[in-house]
Design an enzyme around this catalytic site. Structure first.
Site, PDB file in Angstrom:
ATOM      1  N   ARG A  45      10.751 -23.715  -6.350  1.00 23.93           N
ATOM      2  CA  ARG A  45      11.666 -23.512  -5.222  1.00 23.93           C
ATOM      3  C   ARG A  45      11.816 -22.019  -4.925  1.00 23.93           C
ATOM      4  O   ARG A  45      11.806 -21.594  -3.767  1.00 23.93           O
ATOM      5  CB  ARG A  45      13.041 -24.103  -5.547  1.00 23.93           C
ATOM      6  CG  ARG A  45      13.107 -25.613  -5.546  1.00 23.93           C
ATOM      7  CD  ARG A  45      14.501 -26.092  -5.935  1.00 23.93           C
ATOM      8  NE  ARG A  45      14.572 -27.546  -6.047  1.00 23.93           N
ATOM      9  CZ  ARG A  45      15.617 -28.211  -6.488  1.00 23.93           C
ATOM     10  NH1 ARG A  45      16.713 -27.557  -6.852  1.00 23.93           N
ATOM     11  NH2 ARG A  45      15.599 -29.531  -6.547  1.00 23.93           N
ATOM     12  N   THR A  88      15.939 -39.179   1.308  1.00 27.82           N
ATOM     13  CA  THR A  88      16.205 -38.560   0.000  1.00 27.82           C
ATOM     14  C   THR A  88      17.582 -37.916  -0.022  1.00 27.82           C
ATOM     15  O   THR A  88      18.314 -38.001  -1.012  1.00 27.82           O
ATOM     16  CB  THR A  88      15.121 -37.516  -0.310  1.00 27.82           C
ATOM     17  OG1 THR A  88      13.855 -38.180  -0.456  1.00 27.82           O
ATOM     18  CG2 THR A  88      15.430 -36.755  -1.602  1.00 27.82           C
ATOM     19  N   ARG A 103      18.525 -23.095  -9.693  1.00 30.49           N
ATOM     20  CA  ARG A 103      19.483 -23.015 -10.784  1.00 30.49           C
ATOM     21  C   ARG A 103      18.792 -22.535 -12.054  1.00 30.49           C
ATOM     22  O   ARG A 103      18.617 -23.281 -13.025  1.00 30.49           O
ATOM     23  CB  ARG A 103      20.170 -24.367 -10.992  1.00 30.49           C
ATOM     24  CG  ARG A 103      20.938 -24.828  -9.763  1.00 30.49           C
ATOM     25  CD  ARG A 103      21.792 -26.058 -10.017  1.00 30.49           C
ATOM     26  NE  ARG A 103      21.017 -27.259 -10.292  1.00 30.49           N
ATOM     27  CZ  ARG A 103      20.484 -28.036  -9.361  1.00 30.49           C
ATOM     28  NH1 ARG A 103      20.616 -27.733  -8.068  1.00 30.49           N
ATOM     29  NH2 ARG A 103      19.821 -29.124  -9.695  1.00 30.49           N
ATOM     30  N   GLU A 121       0.821  -1.206   0.000  1.00 27.71           N
ATOM     31  CA  GLU A 121       0.000   0.000   0.000  1.00 27.71           C
ATOM     32  C   GLU A 121       0.858   1.260   0.000  1.00 27.71           C
ATOM     33  O   GLU A 121       0.569   2.228  -0.699  1.00 27.71           O
ATOM     34  CB  GLU A 121      -0.925   0.016   1.225  1.00 27.71           C
ATOM     35  CG  GLU A 121      -1.869  -1.175   1.325  1.00 27.71           C
ATOM     36  CD  GLU A 121      -1.314  -2.291   2.194  1.00 27.71           C
ATOM     37  OE1 GLU A 121      -2.086  -2.863   2.980  1.00 27.71           O
ATOM     38  OE2 GLU A 121      -0.100  -2.601   2.082  1.00 27.71           O
ATOM     39  N   LEU A 149       7.993 -39.976   3.099  1.00 25.47           N
ATOM     40  CA  LEU A 149       7.697 -38.688   3.723  1.00 25.47           C
ATOM     41  C   LEU A 149       6.399 -38.113   3.167  1.00 25.47           C
ATOM     42  O   LEU A 149       5.569 -37.582   3.924  1.00 25.47           O
ATOM     43  CB  LEU A 149       8.856 -37.712   3.491  1.00 25.47           C
ATOM     44  CG  LEU A 149       8.672 -36.295   4.038  1.00 25.47           C
ATOM     45  CD1 LEU A 149       8.397 -36.312   5.533  1.00 25.47           C
ATOM     46  CD2 LEU A 149       9.904 -35.445   3.729  1.00 25.47           C
ATOM     47  N   CYS A 184      -2.637  -3.101   7.268  1.00 25.11           N
ATOM     48  CA  CYS A 184      -2.254  -3.263   8.677  1.00 25.11           C
ATOM     49  C   CYS A 184      -2.637  -2.028   9.482  1.00 25.11           C
ATOM     50  O   CYS A 184      -2.651  -0.907   8.984  1.00 25.11           O
ATOM     51  CB  CYS A 184      -0.764  -3.564   8.802  1.00 25.11           C
ATOM     52  SG  CYS A 184       0.320  -2.203   8.347  1.00 25.11           S
TER      53      CYS A 184
END
Length: 380
Positions: free
Chosen positions: A199, A211, A222, A66, A316, A89
């Site tokens: 990522r 892993t 990358r 803002e 996982l 806020c």
């Protein structure tokens, strides 16, 4: 003006509000992975149908969207409409409240997508704007705004970041070849680049120690022109089996790296990793003797993370889905079959969960280069 004309004018106003809010959300998404612990917010100032100011939360969370939009608009902000993807806020933090800047600039109307669940705001920003006579409209493209900042919402309401899960499988559903076989290359270059972009749009990249040991990944971004993006790399490592010679540990002074250990991990193993530059945190164990996932996510939320991208393996992933902690699931499917008995990417319970409309919905599917993909979102 008759009732039909009034309805038509209201519909046009609503369509205009949605159009400008969609543009503000596009601005907001530019900050994903760059603004934690703050939410990624977009703001547009519009006067007489023309955009006179725009802003997106700056890297590190300040200045706020803002304020940047108001600076760009200058005197043209007076009498304008502010479109903002999250409630402005109303508290003093590192900067003064955005609501004060909005009032001082003479903004006439504020269109907000979503009330901020942060207890320091939680409706007080909207209320203050109304109290000084500004017209406030809430809820325009609220669902899209919630999805954009689901990590901020979860951190404010549940104390954890959002967790996006990525899995790759062969055409016949396997994530890995049989034990002893060479590592599979499942997806092509285009899909791999998409993963690197994802990522970059998250605060952290997470794997399990299995892993990390099997693949020895680097887990950095990358992509040309994005070398400065360095999301925190996290390994869930109950007994701190990660070797100091691994690529993750060996590069820890260049790319921030965190190992989350169980309570019983040895001090000697921790010291070796710390010497390499790896940060160590400890979380409680679950009933299987592994790091408790909920405790690990609470720890990450307390650090200010809002978005975590998990590239862990099938075990996982199954644990995350079983505990309803996967907020998004990206399933990439290569064009070639394994043609042998390997490790399935998803067990039957995980596939049933993704197919359950009470738990997940298919956001989109299609192709990334030669590979197929399905993108699921947890029902909120």
């Amino acid at each position: 003006m008759n009732s039909r004309t009034l309805r038509s004018a209201a519909a046009e106003a609503s369509e205009e509000d949605a159009r400008f809010m969609a543009a503000a959300l596009d601005l907001a998404r530019r900050g994903l992975g760059r603004v934690a612990p703050n939410p990624a917010v977009g703001a547009l100032l519009v006067k007489d149908g023309i955009v006179v100011g725009r802003g997106a939360t700056a890297d590190g969370g300040h200045p706020h969207a803002e304020v940047l939009a108001l600076r760009q608009a200058g005197e043209q902000a007076r009498g304008a409409t502010l479109y903002v993807t999250l409630e402005p806020c109303s508290h003093h933090g590192r900067t003064p409240p955005c609501v004060d800047a909005i009032v001082a600039a003479g903004v006439a109307r504020v269109v907000s997508a979503l009330e901020d669940p942060d207890r320091r705001v939680a409706g007080t920003g909207h209320r203050h704007l109304r109290e000084v006579g500004i017209d406030v409209k809430i809820g325009v493209l609220a669902e899209a705004a919630l999805r954009t900042n689901v990590g901020h919402v979860l951190r404010a309401t549940q104390g954890r970041p959002m967790l996006a899960l990525k899995l790759a499988e062969t055409a016949d559903g396997y994530a890995a070849a049989p034990a002893g076989a060479p590592r599979l290359k499942i997806t092509g270059t285009t899909a791999d680049r998409r993963v690197h972009m994802l990522r970059a749009q998250h605060d952290a990249v997470l794997v399990g120690v299995g892993t990390a040991l099997a693949d020895d990944p680097l887990l950095n971004v990358r992509l040309a022109g994005m070398e400065s993006r360095k999301p925190l790399r996290i390994v869930l490592d109950t007994h701190l089996r990660l070797a100091p010679q691994s690529r993750l540990a060996a590069s820890a002074r260049e790319y921030p790296t965190l190992a989350i250990a169980g309570a019983s991990a040895s001090a000697q193993a921790a010291a070796r990793l710390v010497e390499a530059g790896v940060e160590i945190e400890r979380a409680g164990d679950d009933d299987t003797g592994r790091v408790d996932l909920a405790a690990a996510l609470a720890l990450l939320g307390a650090r200010g993370l809002t978005r975590v991208f998990c590239e862990g393996g099938p075990r996982l992933s199954a644990a995350i889905i079983a505990r309803d902690l996967a907020d998004e699931v990206l399933l990439l499917r290569g064009e070639r079959a394994l043609g042998a008995d390997g490790m399935p990417a998803l067990d039957p319970a995980c596939r049933a969960a993704l197919a359950d409309p009470a738990r997940y919905r298919l956001r989109e599917s299609g192709r990334i280069g030669a590979d197929a993909y399905s993108h699921y979102e947890r029902v909120l």
